[in-house]
Design a protein around this motif. Sequence first.
Motif, PDB file in Angstrom:
ATOM      1  N   TRP A  46     113.841 -14.777 -17.804  1.00 41.48           N
ATOM      2  CA  TRP A  46     112.681 -14.507 -16.942  1.00 41.48           C
ATOM      3  C   TRP A  46     111.384 -14.705 -17.729  1.00 41.48           C
ATOM      4  O   TRP A  46     110.447 -15.343 -17.252  1.00 41.48           O
ATOM      5  CB  TRP A  46     112.781 -13.076 -16.403  1.00 41.48           C
ATOM      6  CG  TRP A  46     111.635 -12.616 -15.566  1.00 41.48           C
ATOM      7  CD1 TRP A  46     111.393 -12.915 -14.263  1.00 41.48           C
ATOM      8  CD2 TRP A  46     110.572 -11.738 -15.978  1.00 41.48           C
ATOM      9  NE1 TRP A  46     110.245 -12.303 -13.847  1.00 41.48           N
ATOM     10  CE2 TRP A  46     109.724 -11.575 -14.869  1.00 41.48           C
ATOM     11  CE3 TRP A  46     110.247 -11.080 -17.178  1.00 41.48           C
ATOM     12  CZ2 TRP A  46     108.578 -10.778 -14.915  1.00 41.48           C
ATOM     13  CZ3 TRP A  46     109.118 -10.298 -17.219  1.00 41.48           C
ATOM     14  CH2 TRP A  46     108.291 -10.148 -16.104  1.00 41.48           C
TER      15      TRP A  46
ATOM     16  N   ASN B 281     108.590 -17.668 -16.974  1.00 37.10           N
ATOM     17  CA  ASN B 281     107.234 -17.284 -16.596  1.00 37.10           C
ATOM     18  C   ASN B 281     106.195 -17.642 -17.647  1.00 37.10           C
ATOM     19  O   ASN B 281     105.033 -17.261 -17.525  1.00 37.10           O
ATOM     20  CB  ASN B 281     107.167 -15.787 -16.285  1.00 37.10           C
ATOM     21  CG  ASN B 281     107.667 -15.500 -14.885  1.00 37.10           C
ATOM     22  OD1 ASN B 281     106.976 -15.745 -13.911  1.00 37.10           O
ATOM     23  ND2 ASN B 281     108.897 -15.030 -14.785  1.00 37.10           N
ATOM     24  N   GLY B 282     106.602 -18.311 -18.681  1.00 36.80           N
ATOM     25  CA  GLY B 282     105.633 -18.634 -19.722  1.00 36.80           C
ATOM     26  C   GLY B 282     105.924 -19.950 -20.395  1.00 36.80           C
ATOM     27  O   GLY B 282     105.509 -21.002 -19.914  1.00 36.80           O
ATOM     28  N   PRO B 283     106.660 -19.912 -21.509  1.00 35.95           N
ATOM     29  CA  PRO B 283     106.810 -21.094 -22.370  1.00 35.95           C
ATOM     30  C   PRO B 283     107.397 -22.322 -21.670  1.00 35.95           C
ATOM     31  O   PRO B 283     107.183 -23.438 -22.124  1.00 35.95           O
ATOM     32  CB  PRO B 283     107.769 -20.613 -23.468  1.00 35.95           C
ATOM     33  CG  PRO B 283     107.659 -19.142 -23.454  1.00 35.95           C
ATOM     34  CD  PRO B 283     107.363 -18.749 -22.050  1.00 35.95           C
TER      35      PRO B 283
ATOM     36  N   GLN C 275      96.661 -18.368 -14.519  1.00 32.58           N
ATOM     37  CA  GLN C 275      97.198 -19.548 -15.194  1.00 32.58           C
ATOM     38  C   GLN C 275      96.393 -20.821 -14.911  1.00 32.58           C
ATOM     39  O   GLN C 275      96.801 -21.900 -15.313  1.00 32.58           O
ATOM     40  CB  GLN C 275      98.647 -19.772 -14.761  1.00 32.58           C
ATOM     41  CG  GLN C 275      99.556 -18.632 -15.153  1.00 32.58           C
ATOM     42  CD  GLN C 275     100.966 -18.825 -14.641  1.00 32.58           C
ATOM     43  OE1 GLN C 275     101.465 -19.931 -14.533  1.00 32.58           O
ATOM     44  NE2 GLN C 275     101.625 -17.724 -14.323  1.00 32.58           N
TER      45      GLN C 275
ATOM     46  N   GLY D  15      98.736 -24.109 -18.769  1.00 33.17           N
ATOM     47  CA  GLY D  15      98.807 -22.860 -18.018  1.00 33.17           C
ATOM     48  C   GLY D  15      99.514 -21.759 -18.779  1.00 33.17           C
ATOM     49  O   GLY D  15      99.899 -20.749 -18.209  1.00 33.17           O
ATOM     50  N   PHE D  16      99.681 -21.958 -20.074  1.00 34.39           N
ATOM     51  CA  PHE D  16     100.307 -20.929 -20.910  1.00 34.39           C
ATOM     52  C   PHE D  16      99.704 -20.966 -22.314  1.00 34.39           C
ATOM     53  O   PHE D  16      99.539 -22.054 -22.860  1.00 34.39           O
ATOM     54  CB  PHE D  16     101.818 -21.164 -21.012  1.00 34.39           C
ATOM     55  CG  PHE D  16     102.503 -20.181 -21.931  1.00 34.39           C
ATOM     56  CD1 PHE D  16     102.830 -18.920 -21.478  1.00 34.39           C
ATOM     57  CD2 PHE D  16     102.775 -20.515 -23.253  1.00 34.39           C
ATOM     58  CE1 PHE D  16     103.438 -18.011 -22.336  1.00 34.39           C
ATOM     59  CE2 PHE D  16     103.377 -19.596 -24.102  1.00 34.39           C
ATOM     60  CZ  PHE D  16     103.712 -18.349 -23.640  1.00 34.39           C
ATOM     61  N   PRO D  17      99.398 -19.843 -22.936  1.00 32.86           N
ATOM     62  CA  PRO D  17      99.442 -18.482 -22.377  1.00 32.86           C
ATOM     63  C   PRO D  17      98.269 -18.237 -21.446  1.00 32.86           C
ATOM     64  O   PRO D  17      97.175 -18.684 -21.723  1.00 32.86           O
ATOM     65  CB  PRO D  17      99.340 -17.595 -23.616  1.00 32.86           C
ATOM     66  CG  PRO D  17      98.598 -18.419 -24.613  1.00 32.86           C
ATOM     67  CD  PRO D  17      98.935 -19.844 -24.319  1.00 32.86           C
TER      68      PRO D  17
ATOM     69  N   PHE E  11      97.260 -12.963 -20.689  1.00 36.48           N
ATOM     70  CA  PHE E  11      97.841 -12.762 -22.017  1.00 36.48           C
ATOM     71  C   PHE E  11      96.763 -12.843 -23.086  1.00 36.48           C
ATOM     72  O   PHE E  11      96.773 -12.081 -24.056  1.00 36.48           O
ATOM     73  CB  PHE E  11      98.919 -13.806 -22.294  1.00 36.48           C
ATOM     74  CG  PHE E  11     100.243 -13.454 -21.695  1.00 36.48           C
ATOM     75  CD1 PHE E  11     101.196 -12.778 -22.438  1.00 36.48           C
ATOM     76  CD2 PHE E  11     100.521 -13.765 -20.382  1.00 36.48           C
ATOM     77  CE1 PHE E  11     102.418 -12.437 -21.878  1.00 36.48           C
ATOM     78  CE2 PHE E  11     101.733 -13.427 -19.812  1.00 36.48           C
ATOM     79  CZ  PHE E  11     102.681 -12.766 -20.562  1.00 36.48           C
TER      80      PHE E  11
ATOM     81  N   ALA F 297     106.580 -12.939  -9.622  1.00 31.74           N
ATOM     82  CA  ALA F 297     107.396 -12.729 -10.821  1.00 31.74           C
ATOM     83  C   ALA F 297     108.207 -11.434 -10.722  1.00 31.74           C
ATOM     84  O   ALA F 297     109.329 -11.359 -11.216  1.00 31.74           O
ATOM     85  CB  ALA F 297     106.495 -12.707 -12.054  1.00 31.74           C
TER      86      ALA F 297
ATOM     87  N   VAL G 226      99.891  -9.012 -14.262  1.00 33.16           N
ATOM     88  CA  VAL G 226     100.410 -10.301 -13.786  1.00 33.16           C
ATOM     89  C   VAL G 226     101.914 -10.252 -13.525  1.00 33.16           C
ATOM     90  O   VAL G 226     102.423 -11.029 -12.729  1.00 33.16           O
ATOM     91  CB  VAL G 226     100.091 -11.494 -14.736  1.00 33.16           C
ATOM     92  CG1 VAL G 226      98.605 -11.808 -14.715  1.00 33.16           C
ATOM     93  CG2 VAL G 226     100.581 -11.265 -16.136  1.00 33.16           C
ATOM     94  N   CYS G 227     102.613  -9.325 -14.184  1.00 29.69           N
ATOM     95  CA  CYS G 227     104.054  -9.222 -13.935  1.00 29.69           C
ATOM     96  C   CYS G 227     104.362  -8.535 -12.612  1.00 29.69           C
ATOM     97  O   CYS G 227     105.455  -8.690 -12.076  1.00 29.69           O
ATOM     98  CB  CYS G 227     104.740  -8.457 -15.061  1.00 29.69           C
ATOM     99  SG  CYS G 227     104.826  -9.400 -16.583  1.00 29.69           S
ATOM    100  N   THR G 228     103.422  -7.771 -12.105  1.00 27.53           N
ATOM    101  CA  THR G 228     103.713  -6.994 -10.899  1.00 27.53           C
ATOM    102  C   THR G 228     102.854  -7.423  -9.710  1.00 27.53           C
ATOM    103  O   THR G 228     102.986  -6.878  -8.622  1.00 27.53           O
ATOM    104  CB  THR G 228     103.471  -5.499 -11.169  1.00 27.53           C
ATOM    105  OG1 THR G 228     102.132  -5.339 -11.658  1.00 27.53           O
ATOM    106  CG2 THR G 228     104.445  -4.959 -12.175  1.00 27.53           C
ATOM    107  N   GLU G 229     101.944  -8.405  -9.919  1.00 27.86           N
ATOM    108  CA  GLU G 229     101.096  -8.858  -8.815  1.00 27.86           C
ATOM    109  C   GLU G 229     101.882  -9.775  -7.889  1.00 27.86           C
ATOM    110  O   GLU G 229     102.851 -10.398  -8.345  1.00 27.86           O
ATOM    111  CB  GLU G 229      99.872  -9.609  -9.376  1.00 27.86           C
ATOM    112  CG  GLU G 229     100.245 -10.989  -9.918  1.00 27.86           C
ATOM    113  CD  GLU G 229      99.093 -11.715 -10.587  1.00 27.86           C
ATOM    114  OE1 GLU G 229      98.114 -11.067 -11.000  1.00 27.86           O
ATOM    115  OE2 GLU G 229      99.191 -12.944 -10.705  1.00 27.86           O
TER     116      GLU G 229
END
Lengths: 531, 172
Positions: free
Chosen positions: B150, B154-156, A117, A125-127, A131, B96, A146-149
């Motif tokens: 969630w 974690n994003g928007p 990010q 920092g998004f996306p 992504f 996350a 990134v969801c599991t790190e």
Amino acid sequence: MTDHNSTISIDSSVLSTSVPDPTGASEAGDLTPELIATDVWSDETVTQAGIPVYDVPLVSVGGGIGSFIMADFLRVAGMAPGQMRILTNLDVPWQTYEYLTKVSQIPRGERLRSDSQSMPDNAWGFPSYAFREAWNDKTIAPVWNVCTEPILNDYWTPKAGQVFESMEREAARIGYWEMISKGQVRMVRRRYGGGYFTILTPPQGTTSTKRVAFRSTYVHLAVGYPGVAFLPDLQAYRTKYQDSVRVVNSYEPHEHVYEELRRRPGLVLIRGNGIVASRVLQRLIDDRDRYGLQTQILHLFRTYRTESFGPSIFERRKARNGWIYQGFNWPKSSWGGGNKFKFEKLEGEARAAYYKRLAGTTTPGRKDWIEQLNRGRSEGWYRTYIGTVDSVEPGSAGTVVTRVVSKDGSVLEVPAHFIVDATGLEANIREHRLFADLLDHSGAGLNPLGRLDVERHFEIRGVANQPGTMYAMGTMTLGGYFAGVDTFLGLQYAALRVADDLARRGFVNKIGPLRSTSQWWKWARHKELPR
Amino acid sequence: MTPILLGRIQTRIYVSLVVGGLWTLIITPFLLIDPPGPQGLTLAAGLDDMLDRSGLVETYKLTFAALLITTIFGCLVWEPLYHGVMQFRWEKDWPALFNLLQVFPEALTTFLLLHVSWLNPLPDLDFDKSQFVPVPAYLFLFFSTWIVTWLFANGPMKIFFIRWRFNGGRLV
């Protein structure tokens, strides 16, 4: 700290068209002895010297990733491109960065040590890069990562090339190229009546005078590293034996080492246990695997940790096989969590002590690196030594011998065909002429770590010249109220604080939720900002 | 994420009430519920009146009660607990994945709390003084709301609040 003799210049004169600084007094529009000796300049003295003066509200010195991110935030905050001039000798903002990452073995296709990010081309920092890579390559893997790190996977980090290409795209969107003036900045001095003069030496032949001056209310300094220092014993060897072939620094071009090792088997000694050492080791082992080489790798550690350590149960850091593992160069909460707030509260010696508590040479614990070194250890071609270096001398058969003193006092002689210094020591702030001038003539001071002293919002202390304000960000401000200054995310944080301060002064709009959202939507559609 | 305690609480309140609230508003009529009585498995939108009250309104009361309980109990109990656990991590971060896995203990505590009679907004429907919570509908509601919030956090979230990621999750 270090001196000129032990420093490798990464001054961009080696990277792009050099800007000669011819001596000789009688050139038109040059600095006069009077100007050089005077701390605060009047408009008259500058014009009397024949130096043309250009007015612009904000000058940014550097033109690297720091200047780029600053420009990006200010454009998002509604600044017109004509309001800011970026003085630089770089062709593109990522030039120095790409040079350093490339020679230290991260070419465009390899991954940086930077969070997904932390994006110089995207203020929000998004996306995230993960992504965007998933979208481009039509794969879910980076998102899953990134969801599991960092629990199930190592940290996902972007490829260097993705960062540079996305910056190029954003530069076009915000009109970055129109904001540049090429040349070498010689100094910034305060001006009678407020604001500053920034003296630029443009490339020879491009202007009728040797120097030009920019008169501005605000100045932003983001010049990066003045140089990379060498380990003293290696520098002593290089100076004494005039040998910069067998003893190299990982931040200077050293491709000949890998080429020579492909031609004939050899011994190579690595000094250092940070990210750069990891990268150099990976390159050596990749080459070994790819070309079936017989390279023997020797690795010298000063301290060799084999298990997690720390002063308390709340401060245990992971260490294995000599390495200290950490995802990024500071604990993650230093950019926006508990440690960031802690640094913000601390002053003076207490802050220096906290820096010391969190510091340490670390490397990310990546699975592929750990596998390679385990294989090397079990097959015997990767060997580690622990101790301090007594001397480095030429040996027989084209080798360089390092005398290593171990803890018990015994001395071991380690011969190697090449020594790679991967310690990445940083040079002294005074080695940068611009900062030396600022300290000597403009009232700037040093922070507890000996770098430039800045406020929490990155205003340089002691140089204010109402209504003028000077800001600095990047590695030269390490030791301040924010630790992660020399990182993409740190530069973004600093740029946001500076943009907020400039908004408070009425120079730009504050980026509130509405502006933030509408500007993000423009970014997402790659809509060019008004010129 | 690298939250501080105040940031955890502010983020939870904002994300639960705004994003979770919107999602609850949209999804509640589509919950499949088997109410006490002879009606059988029915969409909440088509429920018969319960003790002379609209079945859909009663379902809304229940789903928003679940949301409020999760928000308030989370702020009072769970977040301080997570914050304490986080102190054992060198990085002082909260990955996350941890955030996602919180769904299991929190789904359980909210489910149990909905059986406390003064926390459950429904009239006494099943006459033996235990409160009615339709399990499959509850699980679907809770897990889907959790995933939606969630994903948002974690994003928007960062689009609207550009300083949020540097502020330990604080909004003010």
